[in-house]
Scaffold this motif. Structure first.
Motif, mmCIF file in Angstrom:
data_model
loop_
_atom_site.group_PDB
_atom_site.id
_atom_site.type_symbol
_atom_site.label_atom_id
_atom_site.label_comp_id
_atom_site.label_asym_id
_atom_site.label_seq_id
_atom_site.Cartn_x
_atom_site.Cartn_y
_atom_site.Cartn_z
ATOM 1 N N MET A 97 21.018 55.156 44.744
ATOM 2 C CA MET A 97 20.310 54.265 43.827
ATOM 3 C C MET A 97 20.797 54.448 42.397
ATOM 4 S SD MET A 97 16.385 54.029 45.214
ATOM 5 C CE MET A 97 16.155 52.491 44.314
ATOM 6 N N ALA A 98 21.046 55.690 42.014
ATOM 7 C CA ALA A 98 21.535 55.949 40.658
ATOM 8 C C ALA A 98 22.966 55.450 40.485
ATOM 9 C CB ALA A 98 21.449 57.438 40.351
ATOM 10 N N PHE A 99 23.831 55.723 41.470
ATOM 11 C CA PHE A 99 25.225 55.296 41.395
ATOM 12 C C PHE A 99 25.345 53.797 41.174
ATOM 13 C CE2 PHE A 99 28.151 58.628 43.584
ATOM 14 C CZ PHE A 99 27.751 59.558 42.650
ATOM 15 N N ILE A 100 24.518 53.032 41.909
ATOM 16 C CA ILE A 100 24.617 51.570 41.841
ATOM 17 C C ILE A 100 23.910 51.020 40.604
ATOM 18 C CG2 ILE A 100 24.020 49.427 43.045
ATOM 19 C CD1 ILE A 100 24.286 51.013 45.661
ATOM 20 N N SER A 101 22.856 51.674 40.160
ATOM 21 C CA SER A 101 22.090 51.179 39.013
ATOM 22 C C SER A 101 22.792 51.422 37.682
ATOM 23 C CB SER A 101 20.711 51.869 38.972
ATOM 24 O OG SER A 101 19.978 51.615 40.123
ATOM 25 N N LEU A 102 23.480 52.563 37.567
ATOM 26 C CA LEU A 102 24.030 52.947 36.262
ATOM 27 C C LEU A 102 25.032 51.952 35.684
ATOM 28 C CD1 LEU A 102 24.356 56.833 36.587
ATOM 29 C CD2 LEU A 102 22.768 55.530 35.166
ATOM 30 N N PRO A 103 25.952 51.381 36.486
ATOM 31 C CA PRO A 103 26.847 50.383 35.897
ATOM 32 C C PRO A 103 26.107 49.190 35.291
ATOM 33 C CG PRO A 103 27.713 51.118 38.004
ATOM 34 C CD PRO A 103 26.333 51.691 37.876
ATOM 35 N N PHE A 104 24.996 48.782 35.931
ATOM 36 C CA PHE A 104 24.194 47.686 35.376
ATOM 37 C C PHE A 104 23.499 48.122 34.089
ATOM 38 C CE2 PHE A 104 24.574 46.580 39.844
ATOM 39 C CZ PHE A 104 24.870 45.225 39.776
ATOM 40 N N LEU A 105 23.065 49.383 34.044
ATOM 41 C CA LEU A 105 22.441 49.895 32.821
ATOM 42 C C LEU A 105 23.458 49.921 31.684
ATOM 43 C CD1 LEU A 105 20.029 51.345 31.387
ATOM 44 C CD2 LEU A 105 21.032 53.495 32.188
ATOM 45 N N PHE A 106 24.644 50.445 31.957
ATOM 46 C CA PHE A 106 25.652 50.581 30.920
ATOM 47 C C PHE A 106 26.182 49.223 30.445
ATOM 48 C CE2 PHE A 106 26.834 54.880 33.012
ATOM 49 C CZ PHE A 106 25.787 55.500 32.352
ATOM 50 N N GLN A 107 26.417 48.292 31.375
ATOM 51 C CA GLN A 107 27.062 47.020 31.019
ATOM 52 C C GLN A 107 26.070 45.921 30.642
ATOM 53 O OE1 GLN A 107 30.199 45.933 33.920
ATOM 54 N NE2 GLN A 107 30.181 48.062 34.597
ATOM 55 N N ASN A 108 25.053 45.708 31.471
ATOM 56 C CA ASN A 108 24.133 44.588 31.244
ATOM 57 C C ASN A 108 23.075 44.879 30.191
ATOM 58 O OD1 ASN A 108 25.608 43.636 33.344
ATOM 59 N ND2 ASN A 108 23.902 43.179 34.711
ATOM 60 N N VAL A 109 22.688 46.144 30.093
ATOM 61 C CA VAL A 109 21.616 46.496 29.154
ATOM 62 C C VAL A 109 22.185 47.030 27.845
ATOM 63 C CG1 VAL A 109 19.587 47.961 28.779
ATOM 64 C CG2 VAL A 109 20.005 46.956 31.042
ATOM 65 N N GLN A 110 23.152 47.956 27.952
ATOM 66 C CA GLN A 110 23.649 48.627 26.758
ATOM 67 C C GLN A 110 24.943 48.023 26.216
ATOM 68 O OE1 GLN A 110 23.822 52.621 28.253
ATOM 69 N NE2 GLN A 110 21.606 52.904 28.201
ATOM 70 N N GLY A 111 25.536 47.067 26.929
ATOM 71 C CA GLY A 111 26.650 46.299 26.395
ATOM 72 C C GLY A 111 28.012 46.944 26.460
ATOM 73 N N TYR A 112 28.210 47.955 27.282
ATOM 74 C CA TYR A 112 29.519 48.575 27.405
ATOM 75 C C TYR A 112 30.431 47.739 28.301
ATOM 76 C CZ TYR A 112 27.629 52.846 25.304
ATOM 77 O OH TYR A 112 27.068 53.754 24.444
ATOM 78 N N THR A 113 31.739 47.882 28.115
ATOM 79 C CA THR A 113 32.712 47.203 28.968
ATOM 80 C C THR A 113 32.807 47.947 30.303
ATOM 81 O OG1 THR A 113 34.603 48.534 28.234
ATOM 82 C CG2 THR A 113 34.030 46.569 26.924
#
Length: 464
Positions: free
Chosen positions: A289-305
């Motif tokens: 759950m963490a592995f799959i969620s973190l990319p969405f947190l970093f890119q969709n929420v925090q705006g990272y590439t």
């Protein structure tokens, strides 16, 4: 590493020189099997363009590899008893290498999927019995460190897979992601023939019906989870669930009534083993759950590439690479459930601080939180695997190895399906993306807490 090659009077396992060669074989097998998920995954857009297929269709290049592996883990673990783990492991490695060549030469998606399915069988043959081979290769007093070495190898593949895939694509075509398996695989096969411990198989009748029921039940379960995540055909879900439940129920009945069962259910009477299995399921569910969620947190929420997101995630597998060998060494000296529980406590703390990240955290804030999760998970994983493998007699190590691999796969599959439900808005359509990703992380932390409670309960059991 030096301790793994030590020798004491009365040690079981292989002599130190043969031990290091056998260890290199098992590390190579794990490295190739895991790399072929993470390195190929990053190449899916390139493969889709060159083969002129849709992105959705290209995902099956990964899915079929994992699906076939998940469905055949228990079967291969039992087959190791029938034909001998020496033959099975080498056969799986040869299959993996040959299909790597065939994948590289595939002219279309259809052929690529066929060869990836066969490659998944080769991978499952290696991964299902790999942990039980460590039990034969290393002395019992070093089993924890050996399990830590396994976790270290897998983490190296997880961390290096995307980078390797990107590097290969930068200088060559996607086919080279498969060609690079050939020299490493051929060297590993040559070494395996000389270094792996040879053993004779048994002459009992193999449970073919049990193997079929196991494959159908486990395979349809994974497909059902993918269907839940996709929800493009919701009517299929109850049908798949019914087939899976019926097949697994038939499998359990078969195991109770067949003279030489595929999976001896008697192993679950050992409380230490059963508790380690349950702990493993919930911990891998949380990790998935963490592995799959973190990319969405970093890119969709925090705006990272995407590239920055990959960098921010890297401390996690690096933390596992540090924690796993340390946990293995400690588990050989102290109570494995105690070390596992300490690791899970750090893992829970890491997930909590990740879930509490704001919209604009500093890079350092993200990096140390990811590292804490990885360190905790690595510290937990090796001792728990040692407990799972060491709680049963050596004669049952093949069954324990198959259960270990299957539980890991299904914990990850359930975690992926739950994240997909959350992110798709099925569970709550009113949430914004930040809250939705946060919910997925909190759910992962809840699963990790369940694993911690189960692990900690073992400490009290040992004190009685």
């Amino acid at each position: 590493m030096k301790a793994l090659l030590s020798w004491r009077e009365g040690d079981d396992g292989l002599p130190p020189r043969q031990r290091i060669l056998a260890m290199m074989v098992l590390m190579s097998g794990s490295l190739m099997a895991v790399l072929n998920i993470n390195s190929v995954n990053i190449a899916l857009p390139t493969i889709a363009d060159e083969l002129d297929i849709s992105s959705a269709a290209s995902v099956w290049i990964i899915n079929i590899y994992q699906l076939v592996g998940a469905a055949s883990m228990l079967t291969f673990a039992a087959l190791g008893y029938r034909i001998g783990r020496y033959r099975l492991y080498i056969g799986g490695m040869i299959t993996f290498v040959v299909t790597s060549v065939l994948c590289a030469l595939s002219p279309s998606l259809g052929w690529l999927i066929v060869f990836r399915a066969i490659q998944g069988l080769g991978s499952a043959a290696m991964m299902s019995i790999g942990p039980s081979m460590y039990r034969v290769i290393f002395p019992t007093r070093l089993l924890g460190q050996a399990m830590g070495l396994t976790a270290l190898t897998v983490s190296l593949a997880v961390a290096g897979g995307p980078a390797l895939g990107g590097l290969v694509l930068a200088v060559a075509s996607w086919q080279w992601l498969f060609w690079i398996n050939v020299p490493l695989g051929m060297a590993a096969v040559w070494l395996a023939i000389r270094a792996l411990p040879q053993e004779q198989g048994s002459h009992y009748r193999f449970d073919v019906l049990g193997a079929v029921l196991s494959a159908v039940g486990l395979g349809t379960f994974v497909i059902m989870l993918d269907s839940i995540a996709d929800m493009s055909r919701p009517a299929v879900v109850p049908v798949l669930l019914a087939v899976s439940v019926a097949s697994l129920a038939g499998f359990i009945w078969r195991q109770r009534h067949f003279d030489n069962p595929l999976l001896p259910l008697v192993i679950f009477r050992e409380t230490r083993f059963t508790m380690a299995v349950m702990t493993s399921f919930f911990s891998f569910l949380a990790q998935s759950m963490a592995f799959i969620s973190l990319p969405f947190l970093f890119q969709n929420v925090q705006g990272y590439t995407p590239l920055e997101s990959a960098f921010l995630f890297t401390p996690w597998p690096l933390g596992v690479m540090i924690g796993a060998p340390l946990g293995g060494r400690l588990a050989d000296r102290f109570s494995p459930p105690l070390i596992s529980s300490i690791g899970l406590l750090l893992f829970v703390a890491g997930l909590a601080v990740l879930a509490l990240l704001g919209d604009q955290p500093s890079t350092l804030d993200i990096l140390w939180r990811s590292a804490l999760c990885g360190l905790g998970f690595g510290l937990y994983q090796a001792p728990n695997n040692r407990e799972m493998m060491g709680s049963l007699p050596k004669s049952r190590s093949g069954s324990a190895s198959g259960v270990l691999a299957s539980v890991r796969t299904f914990g990850q599959s359930v975690g992926a399906a739950l994240v997909a439900l959350v992110l798709s808005g099925i569970m709550n359509t009113t949430m914004d993306s930040a809250v939705t990703v946060g919910l997925a992380l909190w759910m992962g932390m809840a699963s990790a807490i369940v694993a911690l409670v189960l692990s900690a309960s073992r400490i009290r059991m040992l004190r009685r």
